[in-house]
Write an enzyme that holds these catalytic residues in place. Sequence first.
Site, PDB file in Angstrom:
ATOM      1  N   ASP A 295       3.321 -17.038   2.155  1.00 35.41           N
ATOM      2  CA  ASP A 295       3.122 -15.605   1.951  1.00 35.41           C
ATOM      3  C   ASP A 295       2.972 -15.427   0.442  1.00 35.41           C
ATOM      4  O   ASP A 295       3.946 -15.473  -0.300  1.00 35.41           O
ATOM      5  CB  ASP A 295       4.349 -14.843   2.493  1.00 35.41           C
ATOM      6  CG  ASP A 295       4.325 -13.362   2.157  1.00 35.41           C
ATOM      7  OD1 ASP A 295       3.332 -12.894   1.556  1.00 35.41           O
ATOM      8  OD2 ASP A 295       5.304 -12.669   2.499  1.00 35.41           O
TER       9      ASP A 295
ATOM     10  N   LYS B 180      -1.683 -10.749  -7.923  1.00 34.00           N
ATOM     11  CA  LYS B 180      -2.444 -10.530  -6.681  1.00 34.00           C
ATOM     12  C   LYS B 180      -3.355  -9.301  -6.797  1.00 34.00           C
ATOM     13  O   LYS B 180      -4.415  -9.253  -6.201  1.00 34.00           O
ATOM     14  CB  LYS B 180      -1.437 -10.356  -5.539  1.00 34.00           C
ATOM     15  CG  LYS B 180      -2.044 -10.274  -4.153  1.00 34.00           C
ATOM     16  CD  LYS B 180      -0.947 -10.363  -3.121  1.00 34.00           C
ATOM     17  CE  LYS B 180      -1.402 -10.075  -1.723  1.00 34.00           C
ATOM     18  NZ  LYS B 180      -0.323 -10.229  -0.750  1.00 34.00           N
TER      19      LYS B 180
ATOM     20  N   GLU C 275      -1.855 -10.675   6.875  1.00 36.41           N
ATOM     21  CA  GLU C 275      -0.390 -10.526   6.853  1.00 36.41           C
ATOM     22  C   GLU C 275       0.165  -9.884   8.137  1.00 36.41           C
ATOM     23  O   GLU C 275       1.141 -10.391   8.710  1.00 36.41           O
ATOM     24  CB  GLU C 275       0.026  -9.736   5.605  1.00 36.41           C
ATOM     25  CG  GLU C 275      -0.147 -10.571   4.334  1.00 36.41           C
ATOM     26  CD  GLU C 275      -0.187  -9.762   3.055  1.00 36.41           C
ATOM     27  OE1 GLU C 275       0.066  -8.541   3.103  1.00 36.41           O
ATOM     28  OE2 GLU C 275      -0.487 -10.351   2.003  1.00 36.41           O
TER      29      GLU C 275
ATOM     30  N   ASP D 218       4.274  -2.062   7.129  1.00 36.08           N
ATOM     31  CA  ASP D 218       4.671  -2.931   6.024  1.00 36.08           C
ATOM     32  C   ASP D 218       4.888  -2.116   4.753  1.00 36.08           C
ATOM     33  O   ASP D 218       3.922  -1.692   4.108  1.00 36.08           O
ATOM     34  CB  ASP D 218       3.568  -3.992   5.822  1.00 36.08           C
ATOM     35  CG  ASP D 218       3.871  -4.961   4.683  1.00 36.08           C
ATOM     36  OD1 ASP D 218       4.848  -4.742   3.940  1.00 36.08           O
ATOM     37  OD2 ASP D 218       3.116  -5.939   4.524  1.00 36.08           O
TER      38      ASP D 218
END
Length: 634
Positions: free
Chosen positions: A25, A87, A192, A214
């Site tokens: 992850d 990211k 994800e 999330d």
Amino acid sequence: MALLQISEPGQSAAPHQHKLAIGIDLGTTNSLVATVKSSMATVLQDEHGHALLPSVVRYMPDNSVVVGHEAQAQQSHDPANTIASVKRFMGRSLKDIANSAHIPYRFVDSADSGKLLQLQTRAGLKTPVEISAEILKTLKARAEKSLGVESGRGELLGAVITVPAYFDDAQRQATKDAARLAGLNVLRLLNEPTAAAVAYGLDNAAEGTFVIYDLGGGTFDVSILKLTKGVFEVLATNGDSALGGDDFDHRIYCWILDKIREGDSHFAPLGEQDTRLLLTKARQAKEWLTDNHEAQIVCRLSNGSLIDVTLSAQQFVALTQQLVIKTLTPTRKAMRDANLTLEDIKGVVLVGGATRMPQVKQAIEDYFKQTPLTNLDPDKVVALGAAIQANALVGNRSDSDLLLLDITPLSLGLETMGGLVEKIIPRNSTLPVARAQDFTTYKDGQTAMSIQVVQGERELVADCRSLAQFELRGIPAMAAGAARIRVTFQVDADGLLSVSAREQTTGIEAHVVVKPSYGLTEDEITHMLKSSFGSAEADKKARMLAEARVNAGAIISAVTIALRHDGNLITAEEKQAIEAEIEALQAISETDNAVVINQGVDKLNHATEAFAAARMNASVSRALSGKNLDSINL
Ligand code: AMP
């Protein structure tokens, strides 16, 4: 629709042949690595027992690179050389980065790396791919140590790496490049939310539709997955790239400042160090309040004054109510996009540390009218799912073939005459997907074709995003409309697009793999979708006009060429009448009235009827000349 089988059927390994594979992850704030050991997915820890690796990379004065907690601890002392949340920059150019002036890095827009940005550090220019590769290298080393690769207990066959469902081609490609640079074999990229669903074993459940909610430190994502016969399909995604646990900290921070000002109205604005201190205290208080009724916040500011305030769980809920409500807007949108009602939802999976807050859980429960699934650690659930998928991909799973599907967030198509978009793969198509369509030439004798690949929902190329352009050359010279060019769009399981064009008679082919030089943010995707909804009527009109103009241009060109070759077949008056209609049509093609242009096309068609008949007769008699009647098959 063709589905991709991604496990290796019939290749399940015997127990003693367990093949090593990991799931990663690669998060904005933290990254994790997990594997399946003795049929159990587990997150691997570092030598200090930490599972989470802060996604922070520091380039040290002695040329070494430090990743994780140590780098994070130095972030405020050496901000330009300590890169956090890389990211956000993957597959991006400078213009994609909002508020770049407030980010403490020295960005460089590099012309020679396809407009992707780079960061100036003391170790030289670094791309986000290189920086991410450092995080991946650290996780790889942790895995190799933990799995005994170093001591010869096996070889690490590869990794499944997770990416947000809305990541575009450029961001996915950048993630893959980073993994390769870190020496990892990428088994595949996995969305994800899909990984979270796999971690909960929903792939083994009966059929149903699931919501993955999330809420991380800085972002909120909601995805809707549909499971049919062990196959996952992402029906819709939505979110808010500027909403997360940090905003909850900020509400507490503002509350503390209000409290200070209540007692001291001349209180001076806080410096950077005190702000950081109070934000840390706020975060600790928030996390404490997940399991406790009140939190005491005590600290001393740099001017010596003591802060000592108590925040009750009730007050905290009231302070953050708006933030919790804010997450429900993208949730509703995703439900609407997927065309679902609440009764359609079989389960809700929580991902991200911020979903631990009771008020968040309660809001989800109230909205979906069911208790969300929370028995797995929301920080680890994505890595666990990735590990399970990696384990299946290397052939360790014998129970079932695991199929995981994702969708295209925006339509993909190409430019046709008149600047119009022909959609080849519609938005929300399940991946992998391949679609082909035949196109033809516009002009007589046309031997090349320029193919522009676009992404977006609008009717005009100018309103969509151009992804790539390539040319097909060597088309045999034929009359306009006679050539058949088959254009095939293919999006693979990782979401990467390749486009090929093939002339059907000669087999000549041209091909492009689309790696757009920069990506779209989730907000941009939302904006593009919104603008397509708002502009549907105007787009329809623009399309009709462009089509009318293209038709007019085609008939004008065909009649002009025919007059040049066969003008002698009709009288001078007839020829003049046709030329007058051509001129008239040319003039009205400049107007914005599609109906009038189409009428002009009809008039020119009508005016050329006798001429067309004369040409037909002439070509028949040319074909028949010199042949006797018996040799002709009538
Ligand atoms: P993630 O990006 O998924 O690692 O989530 C990080 C966010 O989760 C941060 O805002 C954390 O403060 C928050 N978080 C972690 N643990 C808790 C907790 N026990 N209660 C509330 N928030 C938490």
